[in-house]
Motif scaffolding. Structure first.
Motif, PDB file in Angstrom:
ATOM      1  N   ALA A  71    -146.917 -22.766 -69.539  1.00 16.94           N
ATOM      2  CA  ALA A  71    -148.095 -22.903 -70.402  1.00 16.94           C
ATOM      3  C   ALA A  71    -149.093 -21.777 -70.153  1.00 16.94           C
ATOM      4  O   ALA A  71    -149.721 -21.263 -71.089  1.00 16.94           O
ATOM      5  N   LEU A  72    -149.233 -21.368 -68.891  1.00 19.54           N
ATOM      6  CA  LEU A  72    -150.138 -20.263 -68.560  1.00 19.54           C
ATOM      7  C   LEU A  72    -149.668 -18.966 -69.215  1.00 19.54           C
ATOM      8  O   LEU A  72    -150.476 -18.198 -69.763  1.00 19.54           O
ATOM      9  N   LEU A  73    -148.375 -18.716 -69.177  1.00 22.45           N
ATOM     10  CA  LEU A  73    -147.820 -17.525 -69.810  1.00 22.45           C
ATOM     11  C   LEU A  73    -148.067 -17.538 -71.320  1.00 22.45           C
ATOM     12  O   LEU A  73    -148.349 -16.504 -71.924  1.00 22.45           O
ATOM     13  N   GLN A  74    -147.948 -18.720 -71.912  1.00 19.60           N
ATOM     14  CA  GLN A  74    -148.197 -18.835 -73.347  1.00 19.60           C
ATOM     15  C   GLN A  74    -149.643 -18.467 -73.685  1.00 19.60           C
ATOM     16  O   GLN A  74    -149.905 -17.676 -74.607  1.00 19.60           O
ATOM     17  N   ARG A  75    -150.584 -19.017 -72.932  1.00 21.69           N
ATOM     18  CA  ARG A  75    -151.996 -18.704 -73.173  1.00 21.69           C
ATOM     19  C   ARG A  75    -152.292 -17.221 -72.928  1.00 21.69           C
ATOM     20  O   ARG A  75    -153.070 -16.604 -73.649  1.00 21.69           O
ATOM     21  N   TYR A  76    -151.655 -16.681 -71.920  1.00 19.51           N
ATOM     22  CA  TYR A  76    -151.860 -15.271 -71.590  1.00 19.51           C
ATOM     23  C   TYR A  76    -151.370 -14.380 -72.720  1.00 19.51           C
ATOM     24  O   TYR A  76    -152.067 -13.456 -73.149  1.00 19.51           O
ATOM     25  N   ARG A  77    -150.188 -14.661 -73.246  1.00 19.06           N
ATOM     26  CA  ARG A  77    -149.638 -13.857 -74.344  1.00 19.06           C
ATOM     27  C   ARG A  77    -150.529 -13.931 -75.578  1.00 19.06           C
ATOM     28  O   ARG A  77    -150.749 -12.940 -76.275  1.00 19.06           O
ATOM     29  N   GLU A  78    -151.027 -15.109 -75.857  1.00 15.54           N
ATOM     30  CA  GLU A  78    -151.873 -15.283 -77.034  1.00 15.54           C
ATOM     31  C   GLU A  78    -153.181 -14.500 -76.915  1.00 15.54           C
ATOM     32  O   GLU A  78    -153.793 -14.141 -77.923  1.00 15.54           O
ATOM     33  N   ALA A  79    -153.609 -14.240 -75.680  1.00 13.91           N
ATOM     34  CA  ALA A  79    -154.872 -13.536 -75.455  1.00 13.91           C
ATOM     35  C   ALA A  79    -154.716 -12.025 -75.391  1.00 13.91           C
ATOM     36  O   ALA A  79    -155.703 -11.291 -75.464  1.00 13.91           O
ATOM     37  N   LEU A  80    -153.478 -11.527 -75.250  1.00  5.11           N
ATOM     38  CA  LEU A  80    -153.270 -10.080 -75.143  1.00  5.11           C
ATOM     39  C   LEU A  80    -153.547  -9.395 -76.482  1.00  5.11           C
ATOM     40  O   LEU A  80    -153.157  -9.902 -77.537  1.00  5.11           O
ATOM     41  N   PRO A  81    -154.183  -8.233 -76.441  1.00  2.00           N
ATOM     42  CA  PRO A  81    -154.345  -7.451 -77.681  1.00  2.00           C
ATOM     43  C   PRO A  81    -152.980  -7.053 -78.226  1.00  2.00           C
ATOM     44  O   PRO A  81    -152.015  -6.898 -77.468  1.00  2.00           O
ATOM     45  N   ASP A  82    -152.887  -6.877 -79.541  1.00  2.00           N
ATOM     46  CA  ASP A  82    -151.600  -6.570 -80.170  1.00  2.00           C
ATOM     47  C   ASP A  82    -150.863  -5.387 -79.546  1.00  2.00           C
ATOM     48  O   ASP A  82    -149.656  -5.470 -79.296  1.00  2.00           O
ATOM     49  N   PRO A  83    -151.527  -4.249 -79.242  1.00  2.00           N
ATOM     50  CA  PRO A  83    -150.793  -3.123 -78.641  1.00  2.00           C
ATOM     51  C   PRO A  83    -150.158  -3.479 -77.301  1.00  2.00           C
ATOM     52  O   PRO A  83    -149.037  -3.064 -77.010  1.00  2.00           O
ATOM     53  N   ARG A  84    -150.874  -4.248 -76.495  1.00  2.00           N
ATOM     54  CA  ARG A  84    -150.323  -4.617 -75.186  1.00  2.00           C
ATOM     55  C   ARG A  84    -149.241  -5.678 -75.318  1.00  2.00           C
ATOM     56  O   ARG A  84    -148.322  -5.758 -74.498  1.00  2.00           O
ATOM     57  N   LEU A  85    -149.348  -6.516 -76.343  1.00  2.00           N
ATOM     58  CA  LEU A  85    -148.356  -7.563 -76.554  1.00  2.00           C
ATOM     59  C   LEU A  85    -146.973  -6.974 -76.803  1.00  2.00           C
ATOM     60  O   LEU A  85    -145.956  -7.568 -76.462  1.00  2.00           O
ATOM     61  N   LYS A  86    -146.947  -5.773 -77.387  1.00  2.00           N
ATOM     62  CA  LYS A  86    -145.670  -5.129 -77.701  1.00  2.00           C
ATOM     63  C   LYS A  86    -145.045  -4.439 -76.491  1.00  2.00           C
ATOM     64  O   LYS A  86    -143.902  -3.984 -76.557  1.00  2.00           O
ATOM     65  N   ALA A  87    -145.796  -4.342 -75.392  1.00  2.00           N
ATOM     66  CA  ALA A  87    -145.284  -3.663 -74.192  1.00  2.00           C
ATOM     67  C   ALA A  87    -144.217  -4.511 -73.502  1.00  2.00           C
ATOM     68  O   ALA A  87    -144.211  -5.737 -73.610  1.00  2.00           O
ATOM     69  N   ALA A  88    -143.341  -3.834 -72.779  1.00  6.21           N
ATOM     70  CA  ALA A  88    -142.286  -4.543 -72.052  1.00  6.21           C
ATOM     71  C   ALA A  88    -142.808  -5.212 -70.788  1.00  6.21           C
ATOM     72  O   ALA A  88    -142.210  -6.165 -70.277  1.00  6.21           O
ATOM     73  N   TRP A  89    -143.945  -4.719 -70.275  1.00  6.74           N
ATOM     74  CA  TRP A  89    -144.462  -5.176 -68.992  1.00  6.74           C
ATOM     75  C   TRP A  89    -145.301  -6.447 -69.136  1.00  6.74           C
ATOM     76  O   TRP A  89    -145.974  -6.650 -70.136  1.00  6.74           O
ATOM     77  N   LEU A  90    -145.272  -7.265 -68.108  1.00  6.65           N
ATOM     78  CA  LEU A  90    -146.101  -8.466 -68.082  1.00  6.65           C
ATOM     79  C   LEU A  90    -147.571  -8.107 -67.906  1.00  6.65           C
ATOM     80  O   LEU A  90    -148.455  -8.804 -68.408  1.00  6.65           O
ATOM     81  N   PHE A  91    -147.818  -7.008 -67.183  1.00  7.80           N
ATOM     82  CA  PHE A  91    -149.193  -6.569 -66.926  1.00  7.80           C
ATOM     83  C   PHE A  91    -149.364  -5.135 -67.437  1.00  7.80           C
ATOM     84  O   PHE A  91    -149.394  -4.188 -66.651  1.00  7.80           O
ATOM     85  N   PRO A  92    -149.478  -4.979 -68.751  1.00  3.78           N
ATOM     86  CA  PRO A  92    -149.589  -3.640 -69.328  1.00  3.78           C
ATOM     87  C   PRO A  92    -151.035  -3.165 -69.408  1.00  3.78           C
ATOM     88  O   PRO A  92    -151.979  -3.957 -69.291  1.00  3.78           O
ATOM     89  N   VAL A  93    -151.187  -1.880 -69.583  1.00  7.42           N
ATOM     90  CA  VAL A  93    -152.493  -1.281 -69.850  1.00  7.42           C
ATOM     91  C   VAL A  93    -152.400  -0.564 -71.196  1.00  7.42           C
ATOM     92  O   VAL A  93    -151.364  -0.588 -71.849  1.00  7.42           O
ATOM     93  N   ARG A  94    -153.483   0.064 -71.603  1.00  2.06           N
ATOM     94  CA  ARG A  94    -153.451   0.809 -72.861  1.00  2.06           C
ATOM     95  C   ARG A  94    -152.355   1.866 -72.823  1.00  2.06           C
ATOM     96  O   ARG A  94    -152.176   2.559 -71.836  1.00  2.06           O
ATOM     97  N   GLY A  95    -151.646   1.976 -73.905  1.00  2.00           N
ATOM     98  CA  GLY A  95    -150.550   2.934 -73.968  1.00  2.00           C
ATOM     99  C   GLY A  95    -149.208   2.290 -73.693  1.00  2.00           C
ATOM    100  O   GLY A  95    -148.169   2.903 -73.905  1.00  2.00           O
ATOM    101  N   GLY A  96    -149.229   1.041 -73.181  1.00  2.00           N
ATOM    102  CA  GLY A  96    -147.986   0.314 -72.977  1.00  2.00           C
ATOM    103  C   GLY A  96    -147.375   0.408 -71.600  1.00  2.00           C
ATOM    104  O   GLY A  96    -146.402  -0.292 -71.299  1.00  2.00           O
ATOM    105  N   GLU A  97    -147.903   1.282 -70.734  1.00  4.77           N
ATOM    106  CA  GLU A  97    -147.370   1.370 -69.374  1.00  4.77           C
ATOM    107  C   GLU A  97    -147.868   0.194 -68.541  1.00  4.77           C
ATOM    108  O   GLU A  97    -148.839  -0.469 -68.892  1.00  4.77           O
TER     109      GLU A  97
END
Length: 337
Positions: A193-219
Motif C-alpha cells: 500500500a505504501l508503494l502504491q501511494r508513493y507511485r501516485e505521488a511521483l511526478p510524471d517524468p519520475r514515474l517513467k523512470a526504472a528506479w524506485l528512487f529517481p531524480v530529475r532526468g530519470g537517473e
C-alpha cells in the motif's frame, strides 16, 4: 616501484576501476589513502619501511586525528596493496608481511554506538510518517529502510522491476548487495500500500523512470544526495545505518528468532544454519516482517500506507498472522489510475 606511494597509487588505480566493489568502498579508500597515507609515507623508499617507521610517520599521527577503526582500515588497505604488488611480481618482497593493526593498538575496538534505540520508535515513526505525507519523494527512503533494515546503497539501487507483485517480494540482486548474494524480502500489505501511494505521488517524468528512487532526468538518486536527505530528515541526529540497527534490535522485542533476524538484514549465518532454515526461510521472513510492520502500525505507520491490517505486533508464540484489508493482494499499480 621504489616508494610506498608507487605501490599505493598503483593499488588505488586497480581498486577504483574495479566495478565489482561498491562505489562507497572505492570512494572511501581513495579518500583515506590520498588524504592520510600518501602525504605521510608516500615518499618513503620501500627499502626503509618497517614497523618503527610506520608507527612514527603514519599510525601515531593518524591516531591523533582519526578514530581507531579508520587507522585500522588504512593499515589493512596498505597491507592489501603490498600483498597484491608482491603477488604480481611488481615488488621483490613485501616489507609489511606479518604487520597487523594489533602491533600498534591494544585497545578494544568498540562499534560505533547507535544514535537510535527502541525507546525512540514512538517519536521516530510519526516523524517519518509526517515527512512522507509532506513529500513522499523525500520521505519514502527512510520509511523503506526502517521497514526492511536494508543498507542505503542497496535501497537506492532498487528498480521497479525488482518488485514482484505476483510473489509479493522485493528482490535485491547479488550485484547490489554487500554480501554479493541475492537478497529476497517479502512485501507485506503495508508496504504494498505504501508503494502504491508513493507511485501516485511521483511526478510524471519520475514515474517513467526504472528506479524506485529517481531524480530529475530519470537517473537514480546519488548516494551523496541520499545521505544529505537523511541529514535533512533527521536534523543530523541519526544516519541511515542507525535505521538499519534500530530495525534489527527491535525484532527481538516482537519475538523474531535471532537467525531469522540475521537473514532479514542479509547477514551470513554459516552453511549449517542456512541449510537448516532453507525450507521455510521465506515464510519465516514474511511472518517476521508482518510482525514488525504491525508493530510500526501501532506507532503510526498506518497513517502513511493506509492499509487495514487487523493483527497486533506482539503475537503469542506459534500464532499465525491473519491479514485483512484491500491490500492483502498485490496492489501496486504500474500505471496511474
Amino acid at each position: 616501484m621504489r616508494a610506498v606511494g608507487d605501490v599505493v597509487c598503483w593499488w588505488l588505480s586497480r581498486i577504483e576501476g574495479d566495478k565489482a566493489r561498491s562505489e562507497k568502498y572505492r570512494r572511501s579508500m581513495g579518500s583515506l589513502m590520498r588524504k592520510h597515507v600518501l602525504p605521510r609515507v608516500g615518499k618513503v623508499p620501500l627499502r626503509k619501511i618497517d614497523r618503527v617507521l610506520l608507527d612514527d610517520k603514519l599510525v601515531f599521527p593518524m591516531h591523533q586525528e582519526l578514530a581507531p577503526r579508520s587507522v585500522q582500515k588504512a593499515l589493512q588497505a596498505l597491507g592489501q596493496a603490498f600483498r597484491m604488488a608482491e603477488g604480481q611480481g611488481r615488488i621483490a618482497s613485501n616489507p609489511l608481511a606479518g604487520v597487523t593493526f594489533r602491533d600498534f593498538y591494544k585497545g578494544k575496538l568498540r562499534p560505533k554506538p547507535a544514535a537510535l534505540s527502541r525507546v525512540d520508535l514512538q517519536e521516530l515513526v510519526p516523524h517519518l510518517v509526517a515527512a512522507f505525507r509532506a513529500d513522499p519523494a523525500k520521505g519514502m527512503l527512510p520509511l523503506m529502510m526502517l521497514a526492511h533494515g536494508t543498507r542505503i546503497s542497496e535501497t537506492l539501487q532498487a528498480r521497479w522491476s525488482h518488485v514482484s507483485l505476483d510473489e509479493r517480494v522485493w528482490v535485491i540482486p547479488e550485484s547490489n548487495t554487500k554480501s554479493r548474494r541475492e537478497h529476497v524480502l517479502p512485501l507485506t500489505p503495508q508496504v504494498l500500500a505504501l508503494l502504491q501511494r508513493y507511485r501516485e505521488a511521483l511526478p510524471d517524468p519520475r514515474l517513467k523512470a526504472a528506479w524506485l528512487f529517481p531524480v530529475r532526468g530519470g537517473e537514480r538518486m546519488a548516494d551523496t544526495s541520499a545521505h544529505a536527505l537523511m541529514r535533512q530528515v533527521s536534523g543530523r541526529r541519526w544516519t541511515s545505518h542507525d535505521l538499519r540497527k534500530l530495525m534489527r534490535s527491535s525484532l527481538a522485542d516482537i519475538g523474531v528468532d535471532h537467525m531469522v533476524g540475521e537473514l532479514l538484514i542479509n547477514h551470513t549465518l554459516g552453511v549449517t544454519a542456512e541449510t537448516y532454515l532453507t525450507r521455510d526461510a521465506m515464510e519465516r521472513r514474511r511472518e517476521a516482517l508482518e510482525r514488525w510492520h504491525n508493530r510500526l502500525d501501532e506507532l503510526g505507520f498506518a497513517e502513511a500506507h493506509g492499509a487495514k491490517v487487523a493483527v497486533p505486533a506482539f503475537l503469542p508464540n506459534g500464532a499465525t498472522p491473519e491479514q485483512a484489508g484491500d491490500c492483502a493482494e498485490s496492489c501496486v499499480s504500474t500505471r496511474r489510475g
